[in-house]
Design a protein around this motif. Sequence first.
Motif, short mmCIF file in Angstrom:
data_model
loop_
_atom_site.label_atom_id
_atom_site.label_comp_id
_atom_site.label_asym_id
_atom_site.label_seq_id
_atom_site.Cartn_x
_atom_site.Cartn_y
_atom_site.Cartn_z
N PRO A 45 0.79 -1.24 0.00
CA PRO A 45 0.00 0.00 0.00
C PRO A 45 0.81 1.28 0.00
N HIS A 46 2.08 1.22 0.43
CA HIS A 46 2.93 2.41 0.42
C HIS A 46 4.14 2.26 -0.49
N ASP A 47 4.16 1.24 -1.32
CA ASP A 47 5.27 1.06 -2.25
C ASP A 47 5.17 2.07 -3.39
N PRO A 48 6.31 2.54 -3.90
CA PRO A 48 6.28 3.49 -5.01
C PRO A 48 5.80 2.84 -6.30
N VAL A 49 5.22 3.67 -7.17
CA VAL A 49 4.86 3.24 -8.52
C VAL A 49 6.07 3.52 -9.40
N LEU A 50 6.76 2.47 -9.83
CA LEU A 50 7.98 2.63 -10.61
C LEU A 50 7.66 2.61 -12.11
N VAL A 51 8.05 3.67 -12.81
CA VAL A 51 7.80 3.79 -14.25
C VAL A 51 9.05 4.37 -14.88
N THR A 52 9.40 3.91 -16.06
CA THR A 52 10.63 4.38 -16.70
C THR A 52 10.47 5.74 -17.38
N SER A 53 9.24 6.08 -17.82
CA SER A 53 9.08 7.33 -18.57
C SER A 53 7.71 7.95 -18.30
N GLU A 54 7.69 9.26 -18.11
CA GLU A 54 6.42 9.99 -17.96
C GLU A 54 5.64 10.00 -19.27
N ASP A 55 6.31 9.74 -20.39
CA ASP A 55 5.64 9.74 -21.69
C ASP A 55 4.62 8.61 -21.81
N TYR A 56 4.67 7.64 -20.91
CA TYR A 56 3.74 6.52 -20.97
C TYR A 56 2.31 6.92 -20.59
N GLY A 57 2.14 8.10 -19.96
CA GLY A 57 0.80 8.51 -19.55
C GLY A 57 0.35 7.80 -18.29
N ILE A 58 0.99 8.12 -17.16
CA ILE A 58 0.79 7.38 -15.91
C ILE A 58 -0.53 7.80 -15.25
N ASP A 59 -1.34 6.81 -14.91
CA ASP A 59 -2.67 7.08 -14.36
C ASP A 59 -2.95 6.16 -13.18
N LEU A 60 -3.71 6.68 -12.22
CA LEU A 60 -4.26 5.83 -11.16
C LEU A 60 -5.61 5.30 -11.63
N GLU A 61 -6.05 4.21 -11.01
CA GLU A 61 -7.43 3.74 -11.17
C GLU A 61 -7.87 3.21 -9.81
N ALA A 62 -8.76 3.94 -9.16
CA ALA A 62 -9.26 3.54 -7.85
C ALA A 62 -10.42 2.57 -8.02
N GLU A 63 -10.27 1.38 -7.43
CA GLU A 63 -11.26 0.34 -7.60
C GLU A 63 -11.54 -0.39 -6.28
N VAL A 64 -12.64 -1.12 -6.26
CA VAL A 64 -12.93 -2.09 -5.22
C VAL A 64 -12.68 -3.47 -5.80
N LEU A 65 -12.25 -4.40 -4.95
CA LEU A 65 -12.03 -5.77 -5.41
C LEU A 65 -12.60 -6.77 -4.41
N VAL A 66 -12.79 -7.98 -4.88
CA VAL A 66 -13.17 -9.08 -3.99
C VAL A 66 -12.21 -10.24 -4.21
N ILE A 67 -12.12 -11.09 -3.18
CA ILE A 67 -11.27 -12.28 -3.23
C ILE A 67 -12.15 -13.48 -2.95
N THR A 68 -11.98 -14.52 -3.73
CA THR A 68 -12.82 -15.71 -3.60
C THR A 68 -12.08 -16.87 -2.94
N ASP A 69 -12.87 -17.84 -2.49
CA ASP A 69 -12.31 -19.15 -2.18
C ASP A 69 -12.37 -19.95 -3.48
N ASP A 70 -12.31 -21.28 -3.43
CA ASP A 70 -12.41 -22.08 -4.64
C ASP A 70 -13.82 -21.97 -5.22
N VAL A 71 -13.91 -21.59 -6.48
CA VAL A 71 -15.20 -21.39 -7.15
C VAL A 71 -15.37 -22.46 -8.23
N PRO A 72 -16.43 -23.25 -8.17
CA PRO A 72 -16.65 -24.25 -9.21
C PRO A 72 -16.98 -23.60 -10.55
#
Length: 338
Positions: free
Chosen positions: A132-159
């Motif tokens: 959560p506090h690790d840097p975002v490492l990118v070689t060039s600003e020309d790549y167009g660096i963007d955040l995307e704030a999302e929610v996620l879920v984690i599953t157990d084994d799903v048939p």
Amino acid sequence: MKLASLKQGGRDGTLIVVSRDLTRAVRASDIATTLQAALENWDDTAPRLNALSEVLNAEGDWPQHFNAGEKPFDLDIAALAAPLPRAYEFVDGSAYLPHVERVRRARNAEVPASFYVDPLMYQATSAGFLGPHDPVLVTSEDYGIDLEAEVLVITDDVPMAVTPEQAASHIQLIGLLNDVSLRNLIPNELAKGFGFVQSKPRSALSPVFVTPDELGAAWLDSKVHLPLLSHINGVWFGAPEAGNDMQFSFAELVAHVAKTRPLGAGTIVGSGTIANQDTSLGASCLAEKRTLEVLDGGKPTTPFLKFGDCVRIEMLDRDGASIFGAIEQCVTQYNPAK
């Protein structure tokens, strides 16, 4: 309960149970050494982890019979790894159609009718997640660096071939995600007709994952009904409601992924960038804001992220307390070894 991983014990970290107020934690080594191990035997580990959580959140002296005598310790969120430092599978969606509709409208394209009944998803990189506090490492600003704030879920084994109703029972944990995107690399990759590779580097996960019961009434119909807050360089960027305008619930997304294959325990399913029809609530990515600027004035005026820029992504409960802890990252130039 709330679960996290310390940056120790190898690539998969060391599982800890975290207090509800995110101030204390205790190792869960006698139950499961890693979160992945816990998820693979969830029916057995979940009740034991929950019992540990109840004691951690209770007042009074710590019972010596819990966790082989381990004692709670003060939590340093900056020292945490991603709760799942690596996962066997990560599938990301685009469940918020206001975002899709605006992007398409900005380039005079229609949204295919199928998008309203069939989820748009892609297979993402899961070999490693940023803490959560690790840097975002990118070689060039020309790549167009963007955040995307999302929610996620984690599953157990799903048939394989589960229905959405069945899939809902396989959602065991919920968290947040900064799905870093390199916008200027995306068009050429998508033009090849084969999906993202270089334009999607490693993503960052929230400090803790929580069980659905931790959200109370905010977890309804397999959606999280709370705003997701984003700041860039300390300035408010957006707080769209995660439960609004989500075309497909997490149960529907999980069922979609599992249509032709089972999912292994620890599978991560992302919501996609959160966006509402109500644009006064701000955005969850710069591409969204830039699209609104194009629709309003004919061209974007907000730049993508530069080296040194910092983002913060967090979700608060109705009382203002942080649920998952905050993702706080700064963009840093990566210099490859020569």
